[in-house]
Design a protein around this motif. Structure first.
Motif, short mmCIF file in Angstrom:
data_model
loop_
_atom_site.label_atom_id
_atom_site.label_comp_id
_atom_site.label_asym_id
_atom_site.label_seq_id
_atom_site.Cartn_x
_atom_site.Cartn_y
_atom_site.Cartn_z
N GLY A 66 -0.94 -4.65 -8.61
CA GLY A 66 -1.58 -5.08 -7.37
C GLY A 66 -1.28 -4.20 -6.18
N VAL A 67 -0.69 -3.04 -6.40
CA VAL A 67 -0.39 -2.11 -5.30
C VAL A 67 -1.63 -1.26 -5.05
N ALA A 68 -2.01 -1.14 -3.78
CA ALA A 68 -3.14 -0.28 -3.41
C ALA A 68 -2.62 1.14 -3.23
N ILE A 69 -3.39 2.10 -3.72
CA ILE A 69 -3.02 3.50 -3.58
C ILE A 69 -3.98 4.13 -2.58
N ALA A 70 -3.46 4.51 -1.41
CA ALA A 70 -4.29 5.16 -0.39
C ALA A 70 -4.49 6.61 -0.79
N GLU A 71 -5.72 7.05 -0.74
CA GLU A 71 -6.03 8.43 -1.09
C GLU A 71 -6.58 9.15 0.12
N PRO A 72 -6.39 10.47 0.17
CA PRO A 72 -6.92 11.23 1.31
C PRO A 72 -8.42 11.04 1.42
N PHE A 73 -8.90 10.98 2.62
CA PHE A 73 -10.32 10.78 2.86
C PHE A 73 -10.79 11.90 3.75
N ILE A 95 0.86 -1.18 0.00
CA ILE A 95 0.00 0.00 0.00
C ILE A 95 0.90 1.23 0.00
N VAL A 96 0.66 2.14 -0.93
CA VAL A 96 1.42 3.39 -0.96
C VAL A 96 0.47 4.57 -0.82
N HIS A 97 1.02 5.67 -0.35
CA HIS A 97 0.26 6.92 -0.36
C HIS A 97 1.17 8.05 -0.77
N ARG A 98 0.58 9.08 -1.30
CA ARG A 98 1.31 10.24 -1.78
C ARG A 98 1.52 11.18 -0.60
N LEU A 99 2.75 11.58 -0.38
CA LEU A 99 3.02 12.57 0.66
C LEU A 99 2.41 13.90 0.22
N LEU A 105 5.48 3.91 1.18
CA LEU A 105 4.79 2.66 1.52
C LEU A 105 4.16 2.76 2.89
N LEU A 106 2.92 2.35 2.99
CA LEU A 106 2.28 2.18 4.30
C LEU A 106 2.49 0.75 4.77
#
Length: 114
Positions: A101-108, A8-12, A46-47
């Motif tokens: 197959g990488v999940a992209i975490a987005e701001p919620f 799981i990755v997220h954008r800084l 990466l988370l």
């Protein structure tokens, strides 16, 4: 096709630029009041997994982007490895990572319509 499931990755939230004289090896945050440039970078962190296990995963992600000729670098940022890509390549990069197959975490943000 290689997959990186359970990553799981997220954008800084901050944008970055190459430090003077260190293109490809050192970044610095762009001040919030700074003006946009064509050389702005986004950082994907990466988370999961994290710590020492994150480095080999980030290098696999980097290779996946290199395969489609998206320039990127894996560098330490905030104590963890981060994948830096040019802002204009962000959508191509995240699309490619999703295909692996990488999940992209987005701001919620919670919005109550009532």
């Amino acid at each position: 096709m290689m997959t990186l499931q359970l990553s799981i990755v997220h954008r800084l939230p901050q944008n970055y630029r190459w430090s003077a004289g260190f293109a490809g090896s050192k970044v610095e945050p762009i001040p919030q009041d700074g003006h946009a440039t064509e050389n702005e970078l986004v950082a994907l962190k990466l988370l999961s997994p994290n710590g020492d296990k994150a480095w080999p995963v980030m290098h696999k992600l980097s290779q996946a982007l290199s395969d489609i000729e998206v320039a990127c670098s894996v560098l330490e940022c905030e104590g963890e490895p981060c994948l830096f890509v040019n802002c204009q390549d962000e959508f191509a990069a995240t699309c490619r990572l999703k295909n692996f197959g990488v999940a992209i975490a987005e701001p919620f943000s919670h919005h109550n319509p009532f």
